[in-house]
Design an enzyme around this catalytic site. Structure first.
Site, short mmCIF file in Angstrom:
data_model
loop_
_atom_site.label_atom_id
_atom_site.label_comp_id
_atom_site.label_asym_id
_atom_site.label_seq_id
_atom_site.Cartn_x
_atom_site.Cartn_y
_atom_site.Cartn_z
N ASN A 1 1.06 37.34 41.45
CA ASN A 1 1.58 37.10 40.11
C ASN A 1 0.39 37.26 39.17
OD1 ASN A 1 2.45 36.20 37.63
ND2 ASN A 1 3.64 34.49 38.46
N HIS B 1 6.90 37.87 39.10
CA HIS B 1 6.90 37.13 37.83
C HIS B 1 7.98 36.07 37.93
CE1 HIS B 1 4.24 40.10 36.01
NE2 HIS B 1 4.97 41.00 36.63
N TYR C 1 9.28 28.82 32.63
CA TYR C 1 8.64 28.86 33.95
C TYR C 1 9.13 27.78 34.91
CZ TYR C 1 5.58 32.02 31.43
OH TYR C 1 5.10 33.05 30.67
N SER D 1 9.37 34.52 35.50
CA SER D 1 10.38 34.84 34.47
C SER D 1 10.79 36.30 34.59
CB SER D 1 9.78 34.57 33.08
OG SER D 1 8.68 35.45 32.86
N ASP E 1 -7.15 49.02 39.30
CA ASP E 1 -8.03 49.84 40.14
C ASP E 1 -8.30 49.18 41.49
OD1 ASP E 1 -10.12 51.14 37.41
OD2 ASP E 1 -8.16 51.77 38.18
#
Ligand code: DHK
Length: 145
Positions: free
Chosen positions: A72, A98, A23, A100, A85
C-alpha cells in the site's frame, strides 16, 4: 520459504484514527495480525514508513529475499519514481492495495504509477483487502514452487 513482504507507506501508521469515514477504524496493528493469519506457514515481513527511501530499501530487500510483495504505497503511489524504479526490479508477484477506492476519490488519487508494474490491484475493500491479497499471493507462490 521466502517471506512475503507487506509494505505500507506514509500516514498508514495513523489508521484507526485517520479519516475513519474513508479508511475505517481498523488499526495497522490489527491489519498485521490479519495478514499473518492469512499467510499461514509463510513468513511475513510487515513494515510501515513515512519515508520514501525506507520503502525503496524494503523493496530492494524483497528483491533479494522475498517471494512476493503486497504494497500500500499510500500517497507515494502517484508521484514516486524511485519507488516505481525499485518495484521494476522485483521479479515476483506484486499486489498493490488501497483501502479506499482511489478511483472514486479526488482526481489526484486516480493515476497510480505503481499500478503500471503491479500484477494486480485491490482498491476499496477496506482493511479486509489485505488478507485477501495475502491469500492470493500465497496461492500463487505455492503454485510456482
Ligand atoms: C492511502 C493513502 O494514504 C492515500 O494517499 C491513497 C490509500 C489511498 C488507501 O486507500 O489505502 O490515495
Amino acid at each position: 520459504m521466502k517471506p512475503i513482504f507487506i509494505l505500507n507507506g506514509p500516514n498508514l501508521n495513523r489508521l484507526g484514527r485517520r479519516e475513519p469515514g474513508i479508511y475505517g477504524t481498523t488499526t495497522l496493528a490489527e491489519i498485521k495480525v490479519m495478514c499473518r493469519g492469512a499467510a499461514g506457514a509463510y513468513p511475513v515481513r510487515f513494515h510501515q514508513t513515512n519515508a520514501e527511501h525506507e520503502l525503496v530499501e524494503w523493496v530492494h530487500e524483497a528483491t533479494d529475499e522475498g517471494a512476493g510483495i503486497l504494497i500500500n504505497p499510500a500517497g507515494l503511489s502517484f508521484r514516486s519514481i524511485p519507488l516505481l524504479d525499485a518495484l521494476k526490479m522485483f521479479p515476483g508477484p506484486i499486489v498493490e492495495l488501497h483501502i479506499s477506492n482511489i478511483h472514486r476519490r479526488e482526481e489526484i488519487y486516480h493515476r497510480s504509477l505503481v499500478s503500471t508494474v503491479a500484477t494486480g490491484v485491490i482498491a476499496g475493500l477496506g482493511a479486509k483487502g489485505y488478507p485477501l491479497a495475502v491469500n492470493w499471493l500465497v496461492e500463487l507462490v505455492e503454485a510456482s514452487r
